[in-house]
Design an enzyme around this catalytic site. Structure first.
Site, short mmCIF file in Angstrom:
data_model
loop_
_atom_site.label_atom_id
_atom_site.label_comp_id
_atom_site.label_asym_id
_atom_site.label_seq_id
_atom_site.Cartn_x
_atom_site.Cartn_y
_atom_site.Cartn_z
N THR A 40 0.83 -1.21 0.00
CA THR A 40 0.00 0.00 0.00
C THR A 40 0.87 1.26 0.00
OG1 THR A 40 -1.69 -1.18 1.22
CG2 THR A 40 -1.83 1.21 1.29
N HIS A 43 1.96 1.97 -3.40
CA HIS A 43 0.88 2.62 -4.18
C HIS A 43 0.82 4.12 -3.88
CE1 HIS A 43 -0.39 -1.19 -5.56
NE2 HIS A 43 -0.99 -1.60 -4.46
N ASP A 195 4.73 -18.82 -7.56
CA ASP A 195 5.04 -17.41 -7.83
C ASP A 195 5.81 -17.37 -9.14
OD1 ASP A 195 6.19 -14.60 -7.67
OD2 ASP A 195 5.13 -14.69 -5.77
N ARG A 200 11.33 -14.78 -4.96
CA ARG A 200 10.29 -15.07 -3.97
C ARG A 200 10.14 -16.57 -3.74
NH1 ARG A 200 6.79 -10.23 -3.61
NH2 ARG A 200 8.22 -8.80 -2.59
P1 NAD Z 1 2.50 -8.78 -3.29
O1 NAD Z 1 1.35 -8.03 -3.85
O2 NAD Z 1 3.84 -8.36 -3.65
O3 NAD Z 1 2.38 -10.33 -3.60
C1 NAD Z 1 1.90 -10.80 -4.80
C2 NAD Z 1 2.81 -11.93 -5.29
O4 NAD Z 1 2.11 -12.62 -6.32
C3 NAD Z 1 4.13 -11.43 -5.87
O5 NAD Z 1 5.24 -12.07 -5.26
C4 NAD Z 1 3.99 -11.77 -7.35
O6 NAD Z 1 5.23 -12.11 -7.96
C5 NAD Z 1 3.06 -12.97 -7.28
N1 NAD Z 1 2.42 -13.32 -8.57
C6 NAD Z 1 2.19 -12.52 -9.65
N2 NAD Z 1 1.67 -13.24 -10.65
C7 NAD Z 1 1.57 -14.52 -10.22
C8 NAD Z 1 1.09 -15.73 -10.80
N3 NAD Z 1 0.62 -15.78 -12.04
N4 NAD Z 1 1.14 -16.86 -10.05
C9 NAD Z 1 1.62 -16.84 -8.78
N5 NAD Z 1 2.07 -15.72 -8.18
C10 NAD Z 1 2.03 -14.57 -8.89
O7 NAD Z 1 2.47 -8.77 -1.69
P2 NAD Z 1 1.44 -8.94 -0.49
O8 NAD Z 1 1.61 -7.75 0.35
O9 NAD Z 1 1.74 -10.28 0.12
O10 NAD Z 1 -0.03 -8.89 -1.05
C11 NAD Z 1 -0.66 -9.96 -1.66
C12 NAD Z 1 -2.05 -9.61 -2.15
O11 NAD Z 1 -2.92 -9.38 -1.04
C13 NAD Z 1 -2.12 -8.32 -2.98
O12 NAD Z 1 -3.07 -8.53 -4.01
C14 NAD Z 1 -2.63 -7.30 -1.99
O13 NAD Z 1 -3.28 -6.23 -2.61
C15 NAD Z 1 -3.58 -8.13 -1.17
N6 NAD Z 1 -3.89 -7.68 0.19
C16 NAD Z 1 -5.13 -7.96 0.66
C17 NAD Z 1 -5.47 -7.63 1.95
C18 NAD Z 1 -6.82 -7.97 2.49
O14 NAD Z 1 -7.13 -7.61 3.62
N7 NAD Z 1 -7.63 -8.68 1.73
C19 NAD Z 1 -4.54 -7.00 2.80
C20 NAD Z 1 -3.25 -6.74 2.28
C21 NAD Z 1 -2.94 -7.09 0.99
#
Ligand code: NAD
Ligand code: ZN
Length: 341
Positions: A40, A43, A195, A200
């Site tokens: 965030t 962003h 991933d 990662r």
């Molecule tokens: P992040 O967004 O960096 O993690 C995403 C990971 O997914 C990355 O390592 C990326 O390489 C990987 N990825 C991309 N394409 C892929 C594919 N085709 N197959 C497998 N993996 C793939 O880090 P994060 O902070 O761990 O966040 C994860 C997600 O959770 C994000 O979408 C974020 O917006 C969301 N989020 C949700 C909440 C909630 O309360 N629901 C809270 C925080 C974050």
């Protein structure tokens, strides 16, 4: 105090000198010991569409942190001066329909620290006493600072029955990575992860994944079906928000399995409801934030039992170097980046 702020709409950040926040009757002032960078914050730094709609500068951002209570309002009764606490980022109202029924994680008027009010990329932060998590166990500051993403991982993982289960976690961002030891210690049989980043995936192996798969090199659905008598995994934890990962996740899930979705796609995703959910009799759960405070108690208990997040922390730097940390996050060349104000 020194702080990092978004002073006006647009990309970038400013290093500022700000007044130490004033506290209200039921607030506490926390001296930040360690903070961490979240997606965030990237962003907000880049000033994407979401930030443009959501953030009203000037704002001190940052929301993952821990620290010592150095001042308490006269009405504070649940925490004490000098206490070391982590902080729940989501400030709930305590009296809406949801809060009154123990569902504060979907509070109607929730305010987020570092998004809707000043945050933790600073020497001091003021928060309501009700947002403090006083620790019952010894936890290093770096671990206490990442309870927000760790809590997300705990909430997601424990939303399904993991005992004896084959689990697939799609997306090895910090949340997916933290979900690995949680799933292992909660009784999973095998943990598969995916991933598209080799960096990662290497971290995922360090955190205890049994099979770390890159969809760019091999088809995870075939790999998983081969190891599960053609059925698929019992539980899917979707933590990437990537449409391709969501599709592969559901295709890898067995009939009558559970899918818990925390990842946030950047736009609506096309989905085969009939074949991927209805005919397979899948249970789908949406996961938002942390359950307050159930997730925290469970997370603390798991840390006490041996969940080791130390390998998730890949970088530590002074607050002054935050831009270096944000660039690492953008490139995905890190686990958690810790900042010291
Ligand atoms: P992040 O967004 O960096 O993690 C995403 C990971 O997914 C990355 O390592 C990326 O390489 C990987 N990825 C991309 N394409 C892929 C594919 N085709 N197959 C497998 N993996 C793939 O880090 P994060 O902070 O761990 O966040 C994860 C997600 O959770 C994000 O979408 C974020 O917006 C969301 N989020 C949700 C909440 C909630 O309360 N629901 C809270 C925080 C974050
Ligand atoms: Zn509420």
């Amino acid at each position: 105090m020194k702080a990092v702020a978004k002073l006006a709409p647009g990309p970038g950040l400013s290093f500022i000198t700000a007044p130490i926040p004033k506290i209200g009757r039921r607030d506490v002032l926390i001296k930040v010991k360690a903070a961490a960078i979240c997606g965030t914050d990237v962003h907000i730094y880049e000033w994407d569409d979401w930030s443009r709609k959501r953030i009203t500068p000037p704002l001190i951002f940052g929301h993952e942190f821990c620290g010592d209570i150095v001042e308490v309002g006269e009405g504070v009764s649940s925490v004490k001066l000098g206490q070391f606490v982590s902080v729940e980022t989501h400030i709930t109202c305590g009296h809406c329909f949801y809060c009154r029924q123990g569902m504060g994680h979907v509070c109607e008027t929730m305010k987020i620290i570092g998004v809707d009010r000043d945050g933790c990329f600073a020497e001091y932060v003021a928060v309501p006493e009700t947002a403090c998590w006083p620790w019952e166990i010894e936890v290093p500051a770096e671990i206490a600072a990442i309870q927000d993403p760790y809590g997300n991982a705990v909430h997601t993982a424990l939303s399904a029955d993991l005992v004896g289960a084959d689990v697939l976690i799609t997306g090895m961002g910090p949340i997916g990575l933290a979900a690995i030891p949680v799933a292992q210690l909660s009784g999973a049989r095998r943990v598969f992860v995916t991933d598209v980043s080799e960096y990662r995936l290497a971290l995922a192996r360090k955190l205890g994944a049994d099979y770390a798969l890159n969809p760019k090199n091999e088809d995870p659905v075939t790999f998983i079906k081969d190891l599960t008598q053609g059925r698929g995994v019992d539980v899917l934890l979707e933590v990437s928000g990537n449409p391709g990962a969501i599709k592969q996740g559901f295709a890898s899930l067995r009939k009558a399995g559970t899918a818990s979705l925390l990842g946030i796609p950047s736009k609506p995703v096309e989905f085969d409801i009939a074949n991927d959910i209805v005919f397979k009799s899948i249970v789908v759960k949406g996961i938002n934030g942390r359950r307050i405070w159930d997730t925290w108690f469970k997370g603390q208990a798991l840390l006490a039992k041996g969940v080791d997040l130390s390998k998730l922390i890949t970088h530590k730097m002074p607050l002054e170097e935050i831009e270096k940390g944000l660039e690492l996050m953008k490139a995905g060349e890190c686990g958690k980046v810790i900042l010291y104000p």
